[in-house]
Scaffold this active site. Structure first.
Site, PDB file in Angstrom:
ATOM      1  N   SER A  50       0.803  -1.224   0.000  1.00 10.77           N
ATOM      2  CA  SER A  50       0.000   0.000   0.000  1.00 10.77           C
ATOM      3  C   SER A  50       0.834   1.271   0.000  1.00 10.77           C
ATOM      4  O   SER A  50       0.317   2.348  -0.303  1.00 10.77           O
ATOM      5  CB  SER A  50      -0.934   0.013   1.218  1.00 10.77           C
ATOM      6  OG  SER A  50      -1.728  -1.151   1.265  1.00 10.77           O
ATOM      7  N   HIS A  54       2.306   4.292   8.354  1.00  7.56           N
ATOM      8  CA  HIS A  54       1.289   4.211   9.402  1.00  7.56           C
ATOM      9  C   HIS A  54       1.716   5.021  10.623  1.00  7.56           C
ATOM     10  O   HIS A  54       2.880   4.986  11.034  1.00  7.56           O
ATOM     11  CB  HIS A  54       1.058   2.757   9.811  1.00  7.56           C
ATOM     12  CG  HIS A  54       0.445   1.923   8.736  1.00  7.56           C
ATOM     13  ND1 HIS A  54      -0.877   2.028   8.380  1.00  7.56           N
ATOM     14  CD2 HIS A  54       0.988   0.978   7.918  1.00  7.56           C
ATOM     15  CE1 HIS A  54      -1.138   1.172   7.400  1.00  7.56           C
ATOM     16  NE2 HIS A  54      -0.021   0.528   7.108  1.00  7.56           N
ATOM     17  N   ILE A 340       8.183  -9.444   8.548  1.00  9.98           N
ATOM     18  CA  ILE A 340       8.067  -7.984   8.500  1.00  9.98           C
ATOM     19  C   ILE A 340       6.857  -7.622   7.637  1.00  9.98           C
ATOM     20  O   ILE A 340       6.988  -7.203   6.483  1.00  9.98           O
ATOM     21  CB  ILE A 340       9.355  -7.331   7.961  1.00  9.98           C
ATOM     22  CG1 ILE A 340      10.582  -7.890   8.673  1.00  9.98           C
ATOM     23  CG2 ILE A 340       9.273  -5.820   8.124  1.00  9.98           C
ATOM     24  CD1 ILE A 340      10.648  -7.607  10.147  1.00  9.98           C
ATOM     25  N   SER A 342       2.929  -5.498   7.783  1.00 11.06           N
ATOM     26  CA  SER A 342       2.557  -4.158   8.245  1.00 11.06           C
ATOM     27  C   SER A 342       2.652  -4.056   9.774  1.00 11.06           C
ATOM     28  O   SER A 342       2.235  -4.989  10.469  1.00 11.06           O
ATOM     29  CB  SER A 342       1.124  -3.849   7.806  1.00 11.06           C
ATOM     30  OG  SER A 342       0.752  -2.556   8.191  1.00 11.06           O
ATOM     31  N   SER A 346       6.685   1.306   7.512  1.00 13.81           N
ATOM     32  CA  SER A 346       6.745   2.475   8.399  1.00 13.81           C
ATOM     33  C   SER A 346       7.902   2.360   9.389  1.00 13.81           C
ATOM     34  O   SER A 346       8.446   3.374   9.836  1.00 13.81           O
ATOM     35  CB  SER A 346       5.433   2.605   9.182  1.00 13.81           C
ATOM     36  OG  SER A 346       4.317   2.456   8.335  1.00 13.81           O
TER      37      SER A 346
END
Length: 480
Positions: A50, A54, A340, A342, A346
């Protein structure tokens, strides 16, 4: 007999995690080698996700995900500026539809505050629509995370590894690991017979990390791949929302989002479906319809007639639900950076620095490299230049005046640069990820042959040998 090259640290996997780790290690006087089984970097989860930075309100407090997400966001923004990677701090909204989901927003607010996420606040439905007029009239509340953002994940991996190479790291592509032997050093063998050795070995192999762990003699975890399908819309739809729009999360993840991309498109997705193979990136009609339906729940005006492509990415999850960042308890010198998923993107800079500390604890001596340069020169994308800048570039190099990709306004000069700059593109998709040539409305229908001619001219590779993405994916067939 192949010559065996020796390194201080070997890294398996040239995605965002491996690339940022390589860059961090070149801050020190170390020889570093990244091993990648594909023809290019960012070929796994790093090329198909995406692209969301975050805020950090979702992970369970006390987990590595919670600690490294909130801590890692400002680190990531700083790194993106140093590497000149396209990104935007656009903020995010998590939407509630009704009182029960508003209770979930309150829990996310509390969790985010415990995790140290700054400036979180709850909004009414009307306040959310004041920020985003295209939101559904059914939205009753929202959680605003101003620190959230968007980034091009594959460009981050390319830039990180390129910067690491500029600072002395080595990248070995098409290095499919088939054996790992540990004596006083790690000896790693590829399918084609090449071998390298290293005093330390870091497993950043994404969806294949459990297989690498097993090969190294430390197979204590199993990767559970989950595929996510996406729809990418034309830039004409990019202004539908300015924030990244989520719905309340479920046990399967953060749900289907609607978000602008760092390059101005609109992205919808993903689904979250378990798959057997980490390389299974097939899309399905039901999956894509689910994406479209759920996206329209948040933003009813989403126009899926302007979809220009669909794709799927596979997340490397693990049953424990957290990142695996630890030294092996069985094999000295082996470190895992696995599972790893989400918010891995970030957290990537924080993850890299966390792993460097693990290596230090394992005995790696870190002596500062006085020649380390954290800055990667801007690629000077022609589409972002004003007329004066374009005129200057064309006068200095007429190749910048020849537009190869009309959809994205990509010049010959940029493509030639991508074929020579670390890490150089080796195939058509490699050029695409570095320059956006082929990422527009026609998806390479017009520019691909011109890109192939430039690859042939600059590399000496015959047209019949040029591939889309390495391996057997040749763009042309040879006559019998």
């Amino acid at each position: 007999m192949n010559q065996i090259n020796h390194y201080d640290v070997l890294i398996a996997g040239a995605g965002v995690t491996g690339g940022l780790l390589a860059r961090e290690l070149t801050r020190y006087r170390l020889s570093v080698c990244v091993l990648e089984k594909e023809n290019d970097v960012a070929m796994g989860a790093s090329k198909a996700n995406s692209g969301i930075i975050h805020g950090g309100f979702d992970p369970e407090p006390g987990t590595l995900k919670a600690k490294l997400n909130a801590k890692g966001v400002p680190m990531l923004y700083e790194t993106l500026r140093e590497l000149h990677v396209p990104h935007k701090n656009n903020g995010s909204l998590v939407l509630a539809f009704g009182k029960e989901e508003e209770k979930t927003l309150a829990l996310l607010l509390e969790r985010g505050q415990k995790n140290g996420v700054p400036d979180l606040r709850l909004l009414s439905g009307d306040e959310a629509r004041a920020l985003e007029p295209n939101l559904s009239s059914e939205v009753t509340g929202a959680l605003l995370a101003p620190s959230a953002g968007i980034v091009s994940p594959y460009e981050l991996a390319i830039a990180a590894i390129g910067n690491a190479m500029d600072n002395g790291a080595t990248l070995l592509r098409n290095f499919a690991v088939t054996a790992i032997e540990k004596t006083d050093r790690f000896t790693v063998t590829a399918a084609d017979g090449r071998q390298v050795t290293g005093r330390y070995f870091v497993n950043c192999a994404g969806g294949f990390a459990d297989r690498i762990a097993e090969m190294a003699g430390d197979g204590f975890f199993t990767i559970l791949p989950r595929a996510g399908e996406y729809l990418l819309l034309d830039k004409a739809e990019g202004a539908a929302v300015s924030h990244t729009i989520f719905q309340v999360p479920t046990k399967n993840g953060k749900g289907v989002l609607v978000t602008p991309t760092a390059d101005g498109n609109l992205l919808l997705g993903p689904t979250a479906v378990p798959v057997d193979d980490p390389a299974d990136t097939a899309t399905t009609a039901p999956g894509l319809e689910t994406v479209a339906t759920l996206a329209r729940k948040s933003v009813p005006s989403v126009n899926t007639r302007n979809v220009i492509t669909s794709f799927a990415g596979v997340r490397a999850s693990e049953k424990g639900g957290d990142f695996i960042l630890r030294a092996s308890e069985k094999i000295p010198g082996l470190v895992h950076a696995a599972a790893i998923d989400s918010p891995g993107l970030s957290s990537c800079v924080a993850i890299a620095r966390y792993v460097v500390n693990i290596l230090k604890e394992q005995g790696l001596i870190l002596t500062e490299n006085p020649d380390f340069n954290p800055i990667r020169e801007d690629v000077h994308a022609f589409r972002h230049m004003n007329d004066r800048e374009r005129d200057g570039y064309i006068k200095a190099n007429p190749a910048y005046g020849r537009i190869i990709c009309r959809c994205e306004t990509v010049s010959e000069g940029e493509i030639v640069d991508a074929l020579h700059r670390n890490p150089p593109a080796l195939d058509v998709d490699g050029v695409k990820r570095r320059t956006r040539s082929g990422m527009g409305r026609c998806q390479g229908g017009f520019c691909a042959p011109y890109v192939m001619r430039l690859i042939a001219r600059e590399t000496g590779l015959p047209m019949q040998k040029i591939t889309k993405k390495g391996g057997a994916s040749r763009m042309l067939t040879e006559e019998e």
